[in-house]
Structure formats: C-alpha cells, structure tokens
Design a protein around this motif. Structure first.
Motif, mmCIF file in Angstrom:
data_model
loop_
_atom_site.group_PDB
_atom_site.id
_atom_site.type_symbol
_atom_site.label_atom_id
_atom_site.label_comp_id
_atom_site.label_asym_id
_atom_site.label_seq_id
_atom_site.Cartn_x
_atom_site.Cartn_y
_atom_site.Cartn_z
ATOM 1 N N GLY A 1 -9.817 6.157 11.035
ATOM 2 C CA GLY A 1 -9.088 7.240 10.365
ATOM 3 C C GLY A 1 -8.040 6.703 9.403
ATOM 4 O O GLY A 1 -7.885 7.209 8.288
ATOM 5 N N GLU A 2 -7.326 5.680 9.831
ATOM 6 C CA GLU A 2 -6.312 5.048 8.971
ATOM 7 C C GLU A 2 -6.982 4.336 7.796
ATOM 8 O O GLU A 2 -6.492 4.381 6.665
ATOM 9 N N ALA A 3 -8.120 3.701 8.060
ATOM 10 C CA ALA A 3 -8.870 3.059 6.974
ATOM 11 C C ALA A 3 -9.270 4.096 5.940
ATOM 12 O O ALA A 3 -9.087 3.884 4.732
ATOM 13 N N ALA A 4 -9.792 5.227 6.400
ATOM 14 C CA ALA A 4 -10.205 6.291 5.478
ATOM 15 C C ALA A 4 -9.015 6.802 4.670
ATOM 16 O O ALA A 4 -9.137 7.061 3.473
ATOM 17 N N ARG A 5 -7.859 6.903 5.310
ATOM 18 C CA ARG A 5 -6.653 7.369 4.611
ATOM 19 C C ARG A 5 -6.302 6.446 3.441
ATOM 20 O O ARG A 5 -6.053 6.895 2.323
ATOM 21 N N TYR A 6 -6.289 5.145 3.704
ATOM 22 C CA TYR A 6 -5.926 4.202 2.645
ATOM 23 C C TYR A 6 -7.030 4.074 1.600
ATOM 24 O O TYR A 6 -6.744 3.900 0.415
ATOM 25 N N TYR A 7 -8.294 4.157 2.019
ATOM 26 C CA TYR A 7 -9.386 4.167 1.042
ATOM 27 C C TYR A 7 -9.257 5.382 0.120
ATOM 28 O O TYR A 7 -9.465 5.285 -1.087
ATOM 29 N N ARG A 8 -8.917 6.545 0.702
ATOM 30 C CA ARG A 8 -8.758 7.758 -0.121
ATOM 31 C C ARG A 8 -7.632 7.595 -1.141
ATOM 32 O O ARG A 8 -7.759 8.030 -2.284
ATOM 33 N N ALA B 1 0.834 -1.202 0.000
ATOM 34 C CA ALA B 1 0.000 0.000 0.000
ATOM 35 C C ALA B 1 0.866 1.249 0.000
ATOM 36 O O ALA B 1 0.568 2.226 -0.703
ATOM 37 N N GLU B 2 1.935 1.223 0.756
ATOM 38 C CA GLU B 2 2.849 2.362 0.803
ATOM 39 C C GLU B 2 3.588 2.560 -0.511
ATOM 40 O O GLU B 2 4.059 3.658 -0.795
ATOM 41 N N GLN B 3 3.682 1.510 -1.318
ATOM 42 C CA GLN B 3 4.302 1.614 -2.633
ATOM 43 C C GLN B 3 3.327 2.170 -3.679
ATOM 44 O O GLN B 3 3.706 2.392 -4.813
ATOM 45 N N GLY B 4 2.044 2.348 -3.289
ATOM 46 C CA GLY B 4 1.075 2.963 -4.183
ATOM 47 C C GLY B 4 0.184 2.006 -4.944
ATOM 48 O O GLY B 4 -0.499 2.418 -5.876
ATOM 49 N N ALA C 1 -12.795 1.537 -7.456
ATOM 50 C CA ALA C 1 -14.213 1.699 -7.129
ATOM 51 C C ALA C 1 -14.584 1.156 -5.757
ATOM 52 O O ALA C 1 -15.374 1.770 -5.040
ATOM 53 N N GLN C 2 -14.043 0.027 -5.364
ATOM 54 C CA GLN C 2 -14.379 -0.542 -4.061
ATOM 55 C C GLN C 2 -13.960 0.390 -2.926
ATOM 56 O O GLN C 2 -14.652 0.501 -1.919
ATOM 57 N N SER C 3 -12.841 1.080 -3.095
ATOM 58 C CA SER C 3 -12.405 2.037 -2.078
ATOM 59 C C SER C 3 -13.372 3.210 -2.003
ATOM 60 O O SER C 3 -13.670 3.702 -0.920
ATOM 61 N N GLN C 4 -13.840 3.663 -3.149
ATOM 62 C CA GLN C 4 -14.806 4.761 -3.169
ATOM 63 C C GLN C 4 -16.068 4.353 -2.418
ATOM 64 O O GLN C 4 -16.620 5.125 -1.633
ATOM 65 N N TYR C 5 -16.513 3.140 -2.635
ATOM 66 C CA TYR C 5 -17.708 2.613 -1.970
ATOM 67 C C TYR C 5 -17.507 2.558 -0.451
ATOM 68 O O TYR C 5 -18.322 3.058 0.320
ATOM 69 N N HIS C 6 -16.398 1.959 -0.015
ATOM 70 C CA HIS C 6 -16.137 1.822 1.420
ATOM 71 C C HIS C 6 -15.915 3.177 2.081
ATOM 72 O O HIS C 6 -16.352 3.403 3.207
ATOM 73 N N LEU C 7 -15.250 4.074 1.394
ATOM 74 C CA LEU C 7 -15.028 5.410 1.927
ATOM 75 C C LEU C 7 -16.361 6.102 2.152
ATOM 76 O O LEU C 7 -16.593 6.712 3.195
ATOM 77 N N GLY C 8 -17.274 5.964 1.203
ATOM 78 C CA GLY C 8 -18.606 6.537 1.356
ATOM 79 C C GLY C 8 -19.372 5.943 2.523
ATOM 80 O O GLY C 8 -20.170 6.621 3.162
ATOM 81 N N LYS C 9 -19.122 4.670 2.817
ATOM 82 C CA LYS C 9 -19.818 4.011 3.931
ATOM 83 C C LYS C 9 -19.300 4.470 5.287
ATOM 84 O O LYS C 9 -20.070 4.576 6.237
ATOM 85 N N ILE C 10 -18.003 4.733 5.413
ATOM 86 C CA ILE C 10 -17.473 5.065 6.738
ATOM 87 C C ILE C 10 -17.440 6.563 7.008
ATOM 88 O O ILE C 10 -17.402 6.958 8.163
#
Length: 90
Positions: A33-40, A7-10, A48-57
C-alpha cells in the motif's frame, strides 16, 4: 531514510525509489500500500517507471515482489521506454 525525506519533498525519482524499497522490503518493512502511494505520487509527475510499477502491483496488491530472487532480478532489468516494443504492441 534519506530517500523517504526526499520523497516527502516531492522529488519524483526519490518517490519511485522509496516505492521500490516499500514494495520489496529493502531497508523498510514490506508494504504494498505504501509502495502504491509513492508510485502514485511519482506517476502523477509523469515518472514513467512509477507508472509501470504501479500497473504491476495494482492487480494483485497483496504480495508485491517479496524479498527474494524476483526483486534481485528486477534491480538489473531495464524498464521499457516510450517508443519501445511495448508501445508498438498497443
């Protein structure tokens, strides 16, 4: 550990997966907060899955899915894809 390194490698899929681990407290302390950071980060790459999860939290960032049945149930549930029922409702 390896998901975080990737994840840190992008890598967007690793960023998403590490976000899920942080949201649910799987293998790491639960940290919304860390989850939101990585989802962002992954959502910024169009994952797309990150966008979905970010919207949920985001509306209720305190709590996430917890470590119980909700998280276990979510692992087997598929995420709506573009062009699916969710897009037709808009």
């Amino acid at each position: 550990r390896y998901y975080r390194l990737a994840a840190e490698q992008g890598l967007a899929d690793a960023q998403f997966n590490y976000g899920v681990f942080c949201e649910c407290g799987r293998g790491v302390p639960q940290d919304i907060g860390e989850a939101a950071r990585y989802y962002r980060l992954a959502a910024g790459q169009g994952f797309a899955q990150s966008q979905y999860h970010l919207g949920k939290i985001l509306p209720g960032e305190a709590g996430g899915c917890g470590q119980g049945a909700t998280c276990r149930a979510r692992r087997g549930r598929s995420i709506p894809r573009a062009g699916g029922a969710a897009d037709r409702r808009r």
